[in-house]
Design a protein around this motif. Structure first.
Motif, PDB file in Angstrom:
ATOM      1  N   UNK A  76      -0.626  -6.552  36.240  1.00  0.00           N
ATOM      2  CA  UNK A  76      -0.963  -5.939  34.958  1.00  0.00           C
ATOM      3  C   UNK A  76      -2.031  -6.783  34.249  1.00  0.00           C
ATOM      4  N   UNK A  77      -3.200  -6.939  34.881  1.00  0.00           N
ATOM      5  CA  UNK A  77      -4.214  -7.845  34.315  1.00  0.00           C
ATOM      6  C   UNK A  77      -4.726  -7.426  32.938  1.00  0.00           C
ATOM      7  N   UNK A  78      -4.673  -6.123  32.615  1.00  0.00           N
ATOM      8  CA  UNK A  78      -5.097  -5.714  31.277  1.00  0.00           C
ATOM      9  C   UNK A  78      -4.219  -6.359  30.210  1.00  0.00           C
ATOM     10  N   UNK A  79      -2.929  -6.495  30.497  1.00  0.00           N
ATOM     11  CA  UNK A  79      -2.017  -7.140  29.558  1.00  0.00           C
ATOM     12  C   UNK A  79      -2.389  -8.608  29.376  1.00  0.00           C
ATOM     13  N   UNK A 107      14.796 -13.674  27.141  1.00  0.00           N
ATOM     14  CA  UNK A 107      13.748 -14.607  27.543  1.00  0.00           C
ATOM     15  C   UNK A 107      13.234 -14.409  28.950  1.00  0.00           C
ATOM     16  N   UNK A 108      13.389 -13.220  29.492  1.00  0.00           N
ATOM     17  CA  UNK A 108      13.014 -13.019  30.888  1.00  0.00           C
ATOM     18  C   UNK A 108      11.704 -12.256  31.054  1.00  0.00           C
ATOM     19  N   UNK A 109      10.993 -12.606  32.120  1.00  0.00           N
ATOM     20  CA  UNK A 109       9.838 -11.852  32.605  1.00  0.00           C
ATOM     21  C   UNK A 109      10.131 -11.546  34.066  1.00  0.00           C
ATOM     22  N   UNK A 110      10.410 -10.287  34.376  1.00  0.00           N
ATOM     23  CA  UNK A 110      10.804  -9.921  35.740  1.00  0.00           C
ATOM     24  C   UNK A 110      10.126  -8.622  36.159  1.00  0.00           C
ATOM     25  N   UNK A 111       9.964  -8.477  37.468  1.00  0.00           N
ATOM     26  CA  UNK A 111       9.558  -7.202  38.058  1.00  0.00           C
ATOM     27  C   UNK A 111      10.797  -6.631  38.722  1.00  0.00           C
ATOM     28  N   UNK A 133       8.594  -2.141  38.043  1.00  0.00           N
ATOM     29  CA  UNK A 133       8.216  -2.220  36.632  1.00  0.00           C
ATOM     30  C   UNK A 133       8.301  -3.663  36.136  1.00  0.00           C
ATOM     31  N   UNK A 134       7.375  -4.026  35.282  1.00  0.00           N
ATOM     32  CA  UNK A 134       7.387  -5.331  34.626  1.00  0.00           C
ATOM     33  C   UNK A 134       8.203  -5.227  33.344  1.00  0.00           C
ATOM     34  N   UNK A 135       9.174  -6.135  33.184  1.00  0.00           N
ATOM     35  CA  UNK A 135      10.037  -6.136  32.002  1.00  0.00           C
ATOM     36  C   UNK A 135       9.865  -7.481  31.293  1.00  0.00           C
ATOM     37  N   UNK A 136       9.485  -7.417  30.020  1.00  0.00           N
ATOM     38  CA  UNK A 136       9.257  -8.617  29.212  1.00  0.00           C
ATOM     39  C   UNK A 136      10.210  -8.596  28.036  1.00  0.00           C
ATOM     40  N   UNK A 185       2.008 -15.799  33.690  1.00  0.00           N
ATOM     41  CA  UNK A 185       2.912 -15.414  34.767  1.00  0.00           C
ATOM     42  C   UNK A 185       2.113 -14.741  35.896  1.00  0.00           C
ATOM     43  N   UNK A 186       2.266 -15.199  37.140  1.00  0.00           N
ATOM     44  CA  UNK A 186       1.496 -14.611  38.243  1.00  0.00           C
ATOM     45  C   UNK A 186       1.718 -13.105  38.402  1.00  0.00           C
ATOM     46  N   UNK A 187       2.933 -12.642  38.154  1.00  0.00           N
ATOM     47  CA  UNK A 187       3.204 -11.212  38.282  1.00  0.00           C
ATOM     48  C   UNK A 187       2.392 -10.407  37.272  1.00  0.00           C
ATOM     49  N   UNK A 188       2.269 -10.927  36.059  1.00  0.00           N
ATOM     50  CA  UNK A 188       1.482 -10.248  35.027  1.00  0.00           C
ATOM     51  C   UNK A 188       0.008 -10.270  35.378  1.00  0.00           C
TER      52      UNK A 188
END
Length: 290
Positions: free
Chosen positions: A92-95, A61-65, A70-73, A85-88
């Motif tokens: 990674x605005x395309x995501x 259940x994590x969203x971390x940089x 790297x972004x890990x979902x 999520x602000x990091x996303x």
């Protein structure tokens, strides 16, 4: 319709989930958001004997940089949570754009990022975004954990590199270079429908020459997997992404795409629409590199 009878279990660890998936005595399916699986159950297109609910496994259940940027979902992360999520949104605005095009808020509030990727409808937005962003997929199984590149992950319609006794635990997005712009354009019959065809574009600008240093163009709805349009990328690279370069990229896309006719659209309509969307997406992506 109603689904056939099944058992339900909610393991608390990845190991317990894998043990259930490895049990050859019963057909098991993974349940996360259920936005694709539940309709298939109700229509009896899927008839599992047990559903393995992975949403109670904390590590999924994590969203971390991470320390490498790297972004890990994780596999249990809802699409709406990832998009907010602000990091996303910043990195990674395309995501985030791709998630915003999925169905309706109710769908995004229950569906998971990894669930859409593992289901792999070739008209879906997230597989296309994952290929455009060079995502990596972390897959756990009885033989250990392995990482699969996006180019190798999507095998065919509704088929990926994940084996029946394996579990997609997270998707990893590498950091993007500076001066990049993005756009995701799609054609749908109605708001919330799957795309008839769609195009994701990433452009990286070289600030010294004010030209395209790197281009990535990926199309959905035009084949059994997301289609990377390398000829269109080559037509854009080294140019000012102006009208001539965009027109050449569109011509390259027309020459590379070979979609099939179906009840939703003709192949020619898809090809022409993809070329038009590519031009529009390139225009927006280049403007966003500033």
């Amino acid at each position: 319709m109603k689904p056939t009878p099944f058992d339900y279990t909610a393991p608390r660890t990845v190991g317990d989930a894998l043990a259930l998936l490895a049990d050859d005595s019963r057909d098991a399916k993974v349940l996360a958001g259920g936005q694709s699986l539940i309709p298939m159950l109700n229509m009896r297109l899927a008839r599992p004997e047990v559903l393995v609910d992975i949403t109670r496994i904390p590590e999924l259940g994590r969203v971390v940089v991470d320390s490498d940027g790297c972004l890990r979902i994780g596999a249990a992360v809802r699409q709406s949570r990832a998009a907010a999520d602000p990091a996303v949104r910043d990195g990674w605005p395309l995501l985030a754009d791709a998630i915003g095009l999925i169905g309706h808020p109710q769908i995004r509030g229950r569906g998971t990022v990894c669930g859409s990727l593992a289901h792999h409808d070739p008209a879906a937005e997230l597989p296309t975004a994952a290929l455009a962003l060079d995502a990596r997929f972390v897959v756990a199984g009885p033989r250990g954990t392995r990482t699969v590149e996006a180019a190798d992950f999507f095998v065919a319609t509704f088929a990926t590199a994940v084996e029946p006794d394996e579990l997609l635990t997270e998707v990893v997005f590498p950091p993007l270079a500076a001066h990049h712009g993005r756009a995701f354009e799609e054609l749908t019959r109605r708001h919330g429908d799957f795309a008839t065809v769609g195009v994701a574009v990433l452009l990286e600008r070289d600030p010294a020459s004010d030209t395209v240093r790197r281009a990535r163009v990926v199309c959905c709805g035009a084949g059994p997997t997301p289609v990377r349009l390398t000829a269109a990328e080559a037509a854009l690279t080294g140019t000012d992404a102006g009208p001539a370069a965009r027109a050449e990229a569109a011509r390259a896309a027309l020459g590379a795409l070979a979609p099939a006719d179906d009840v939703h659209s003709t192949a020619e309509h898809r090809r022409e629409s993809a070329a038009h969307l590519l031009v529009r997406a390139c225009t927006t992506a280049w403007e966003r590199t500033r």
